[in-house]
Design a protein around this motif. Sequence first.
Motif, PDB file in Angstrom:
ATOM      1  N   VAL A   1      32.296  26.770  26.523  1.00 44.26           N
ATOM      2  CA  VAL A   1      33.590  27.430  26.557  1.00 44.26           C
ATOM      3  C   VAL A   1      34.698  26.408  26.352  1.00 44.26           C
ATOM      4  N   LEU A   2      35.732  26.834  25.653  1.00 43.96           N
ATOM      5  CA  LEU A   2      36.923  26.015  25.438  1.00 43.96           C
ATOM      6  C   LEU A   2      38.142  26.890  25.627  1.00 43.96           C
ATOM      7  N   GLY A   3      39.128  26.384  26.361  1.00 39.54           N
ATOM      8  CA  GLY A   3      40.412  27.054  26.469  1.00 39.54           C
ATOM      9  C   GLY A   3      41.433  26.358  25.591  1.00 39.54           C
ATOM     10  N   ILE A   4      42.332  27.127  25.011  1.00 36.84           N
ATOM     11  CA  ILE A   4      43.464  26.554  24.290  1.00 36.84           C
ATOM     12  C   ILE A   4      44.741  27.176  24.821  1.00 36.84           C
ATOM     13  N   ASP A   5      45.797  26.375  24.865  1.00 36.47           N
ATOM     14  CA  ASP A   5      47.087  26.855  25.339  1.00 36.47           C
ATOM     15  C   ASP A   5      48.153  25.900  24.811  1.00 36.47           C
ATOM     16  N   VAL A   6      49.345  26.427  24.516  1.00 35.97           N
ATOM     17  CA  VAL A   6      50.429  25.567  24.052  1.00 35.97           C
ATOM     18  C   VAL A   6      51.103  24.839  25.206  1.00 35.97           C
ATOM     19  N   SER A   7      50.810  25.237  26.437  1.00 41.92           N
ATOM     20  CA  SER A   7      51.434  24.646  27.609  1.00 41.92           C
ATOM     21  C   SER A   7      50.663  23.425  28.101  1.00 41.92           C
ATOM     22  N   GLU A   8      51.351  22.299  28.184  1.00 45.87           N
ATOM     23  CA  GLU A   8      50.724  21.094  28.728  1.00 45.87           C
ATOM     24  C   GLU A   8      50.319  21.298  30.178  1.00 45.87           C
ATOM     25  N   ALA A   9      51.168  21.998  30.949  1.00 45.34           N
ATOM     26  CA  ALA A   9      50.856  22.228  32.354  1.00 45.34           C
ATOM     27  C   ALA A   9      49.592  23.078  32.493  1.00 45.34           C
TER      28      ALA A   9
ATOM     29  N   GLY B   1      37.523  22.334  33.787  1.00 42.05           N
ATOM     30  CA  GLY B   1      37.334  23.067  32.545  1.00 42.05           C
ATOM     31  C   GLY B   1      37.637  22.212  31.326  1.00 42.05           C
ATOM     32  N   GLN B   2      37.300  22.731  30.163  1.00 44.71           N
ATOM     33  CA  GLN B   2      37.586  22.048  28.906  1.00 44.71           C
ATOM     34  C   GLN B   2      38.682  22.814  28.173  1.00 44.71           C
ATOM     35  N   ALA B   3      39.716  22.092  27.756  1.00 46.37           N
ATOM     36  CA  ALA B   3      40.861  22.757  27.145  1.00 46.37           C
ATOM     37  C   ALA B   3      41.593  21.805  26.222  1.00 46.37           C
ATOM     38  N   LEU B   4      42.266  22.386  25.241  1.00 49.55           N
ATOM     39  CA  LEU B   4      43.097  21.650  24.296  1.00 49.55           C
ATOM     40  C   LEU B   4      44.492  22.251  24.283  1.00 49.55           C
ATOM     41  N   GLN B   5      45.507  21.402  24.164  1.00 52.46           N
ATOM     42  CA  GLN B   5      46.874  21.880  23.991  1.00 52.46           C
ATOM     43  C   GLN B   5      47.082  22.157  22.505  1.00 52.46           C
ATOM     44  N   ARG B   6      46.945  23.420  22.162  1.00 51.16           N
ATOM     45  CA  ARG B   6      46.999  23.780  20.756  1.00 51.16           C
ATOM     46  C   ARG B   6      47.292  25.274  20.613  1.00 51.16           C
TER      47      ARG B   6
ATOM     48  N   LEU C   1      41.409  24.519  14.694  1.00 50.01           N
ATOM     49  CA  LEU C   1      40.689  24.484  15.958  1.00 50.01           C
ATOM     50  C   LEU C   1      39.244  24.064  15.739  1.00 50.01           C
ATOM     51  N   PRO C   2      38.592  23.532  16.763  1.00 49.03           N
ATOM     52  CA  PRO C   2      37.174  23.186  16.638  1.00 49.03           C
ATOM     53  C   PRO C   2      36.319  24.422  16.355  1.00 49.03           C
ATOM     54  N   ALA C   3      35.287  24.233  15.576  1.00 49.56           N
ATOM     55  CA  ALA C   3      34.229  25.233  15.373  1.00 49.56           C
ATOM     56  C   ALA C   3      34.744  26.561  14.824  1.00 49.56           C
ATOM     57  N   GLU C   4      35.726  26.517  13.953  1.00 57.44           N
ATOM     58  CA  GLU C   4      36.217  27.763  13.362  1.00 57.44           C
ATOM     59  C   GLU C   4      35.086  28.478  12.621  1.00 57.44           C
ATOM     60  N   GLY C   5      35.002  29.776  12.824  1.00 55.16           N
ATOM     61  CA  GLY C   5      33.953  30.567  12.207  1.00 55.16           C
ATOM     62  C   GLY C   5      32.619  30.521  12.923  1.00 55.16           C
TER      63      GLY C   5
END
Length: 259
Positions: free
Chosen positions: A114-122, A132-137, A143-147
Motif C-alpha cells: 500500500v502507498l498513500g499520496i497527499d499534497v500535504s506535507e503534514a 505507513g508509506q506515503a509520498l507528497q504528490r 506516480l510509481p507503478a502506474e497501470g
Amino acid sequence: MNGAPDVTTRPVPQQGAVRHGRDTGADGTAPTATTYDDNTWTADPYADALRTGRGPLFLRRADGWLLLLEVERWCADPDAADLEVLRRCEGSVLDVGCGPGRLVVELGARGCPVLGIDVSEAAVSRTIGLGGQALQRSVFEPLPAEGRWGTVLLIDGNIGIGGDPAALLARTAQLLAPGGLLIAETVNDPSVDERVDVHVTDARGATGSSFPWARLGTPALLHHAHRTGWHPTAQWTTNGRSFVALRSRGGGMEGNTGH
C-alpha cells in the motif's frame, strides 16, 4: 495482479521545492523537473489540525456555506465503515489523498502492499511517522507503478479532488491495472452534484488558498462513471457513510450491486 508495485518511500519534499516529474534515477538525477506549488491542503489551518489531531476545520464556499471536515475521525483508528472498505480491497492499494494515514497504516499492518499520496506535507509526515508509506504528490503527477495498482481509494470526499470528476476518473483508470477496482466515498444526499471553489478555514477564520472541489452523491458518480467506461460493482452504506465500487475496463464485471 502479477507482482506488487514497489512502494518504497522517499524523504518528504519541502513545500515549494522543485520536485522531479519522475522518480529520481540511481545516479541521483531526473530527466524532468516540475515546480511543486500547490497550496490546496498545505496551508496552516489544515497542517495545524493534522499535527494536533483536532478540529474544527471546514471547507468554505464563496457564499459562506461551511462543510465540517472530520479531522478527529481521520486521525483516529479506522472505524467500521473504513474496515468494510479495506475488506473489499484487491491486490496492491493506492490511497489517493491519504490524509494522516489511518487506512495506509492499517493495510500495511495486514501485510498489504500500500502507498498513500497527499499534497500535504503534514499528512505525509504523519503517515510515515505512524509506520505507513506515503509520498507528497498530487494524483495528477507521475506516480510509481502506474497501470499496475489493484485498488485505488478515494475516501473522505476525495472524489472531489481537482473539481473535475471526469478528469479524476480518467486519471484513476490510468493508475489501475486492467480490471482494477476503484472504491470511492460519496455524499449521502443523492441529489448532490456540484463543482465549486472552496478554501480550508478553521474556527479562528484562518484560511488557505482557494481551490476547485467537487461533491457527488452516488447517482452523480455513477453517471460520470458510465460516461467514462467504468463498470459499477457495488454500492453500500455503513455508519451513515456511502460508498461505490467501480471496475475499470479490461477485467471482469462480476460483483454485487449493493449491501
